[in-house]
Design a protein around this motif. Structure first.
Motif, PDB file in Angstrom:
ATOM      1  N   UNK A  14      47.062  17.381   9.341  1.00  0.00           N
ATOM      2  CA  UNK A  14      47.781  16.128   9.552  1.00  0.00           C
ATOM      3  C   UNK A  14      46.981  15.209  10.462  1.00  0.00           C
ATOM      4  N   UNK A  15      46.320  15.773  11.465  1.00  0.00           N
ATOM      5  CA  UNK A  15      45.534  14.918  12.375  1.00  0.00           C
ATOM      6  C   UNK A  15      44.374  14.259  11.640  1.00  0.00           C
ATOM      7  N   UNK A  16      43.788  14.930  10.645  1.00  0.00           N
ATOM      8  CA  UNK A  16      42.758  14.294   9.830  1.00  0.00           C
ATOM      9  C   UNK A  16      43.342  13.101   9.074  1.00  0.00           C
ATOM     10  N   UNK A  17      44.525  13.286   8.502  1.00  0.00           N
ATOM     11  CA  UNK A  17      45.207  12.212   7.781  1.00  0.00           C
ATOM     12  C   UNK A  17      45.496  11.036   8.707  1.00  0.00           C
ATOM     13  N   UNK A  30      42.939  18.619   1.465  1.00  0.00           N
ATOM     14  CA  UNK A  30      42.419  19.819   0.819  1.00  0.00           C
ATOM     15  C   UNK A  30      42.796  21.035   1.660  1.00  0.00           C
ATOM     16  N   UNK A  31      43.336  22.032   0.991  1.00  0.00           N
ATOM     17  CA  UNK A  31      43.565  23.310   1.666  1.00  0.00           C
ATOM     18  C   UNK A  31      43.791  24.377   0.615  1.00  0.00           C
ATOM     19  N   UNK A  32      43.294  25.567   0.864  1.00  0.00           N
ATOM     20  CA  UNK A  32      43.464  26.673  -0.078  1.00  0.00           C
ATOM     21  C   UNK A  32      44.847  27.298   0.006  1.00  0.00           C
ATOM     22  N   UNK A  33      45.524  27.144   1.131  1.00  0.00           N
ATOM     23  CA  UNK A  33      46.849  27.738   1.315  1.00  0.00           C
ATOM     24  C   UNK A  33      47.945  26.760   0.878  1.00  0.00           C
ATOM     25  N   UNK A  34      48.867  27.265   0.047  1.00  0.00           N
ATOM     26  CA  UNK A  34      49.927  26.424  -0.497  1.00  0.00           C
ATOM     27  C   UNK A  34      50.773  25.777   0.598  1.00  0.00           C
ATOM     28  N   UNK A  45      49.911  12.486   2.681  1.00  0.00           N
ATOM     29  CA  UNK A  45      48.621  12.474   1.993  1.00  0.00           C
ATOM     30  C   UNK A  45      48.858  12.106   0.530  1.00  0.00           C
ATOM     31  N   UNK A  46      48.186  11.062   0.023  1.00  0.00           N
ATOM     32  CA  UNK A  46      48.430  10.622  -1.347  1.00  0.00           C
ATOM     33  C   UNK A  46      47.891  11.586  -2.403  1.00  0.00           C
TER      34      UNK A  46
END
Length: 61
Positions: A14-17, A30-34, A45-46
């Motif tokens: 979220x901080x990146x967003x 992007x993340x591998x975990x659902x 995030x769009x």
């Protein structure tokens, strides 16, 4: 070259967003975990990807 709107930030939090939004830069989550993907989407995030292969597939040849 150009301003932040001509670039894209790929992040996993979220901080990146929030950082991308603060400077007017498009964001791709992007993340591998659902669960983490769900959090990114809920934060606004769009686009949220499960795999970088999805990003590669969307790029022009």
């Amino acid at each position: 070259a150009g301003g932040p709107e001509r670039h894209v930030m790929i992040g996993d939090s979220r901080s990146d967003l929030v950082t991308a939004q603060a400077v007017g830069m498009p964001f791709i989550g992007y993340h591998r975990k659902a669960g983490a993907r769900e959090l990114l989407a809920a934060a606004g995030a769009p686009v949220v990807l499960e795999s970088m292969r999805e990003l590669l597939a969307a790029l022009p040849d």
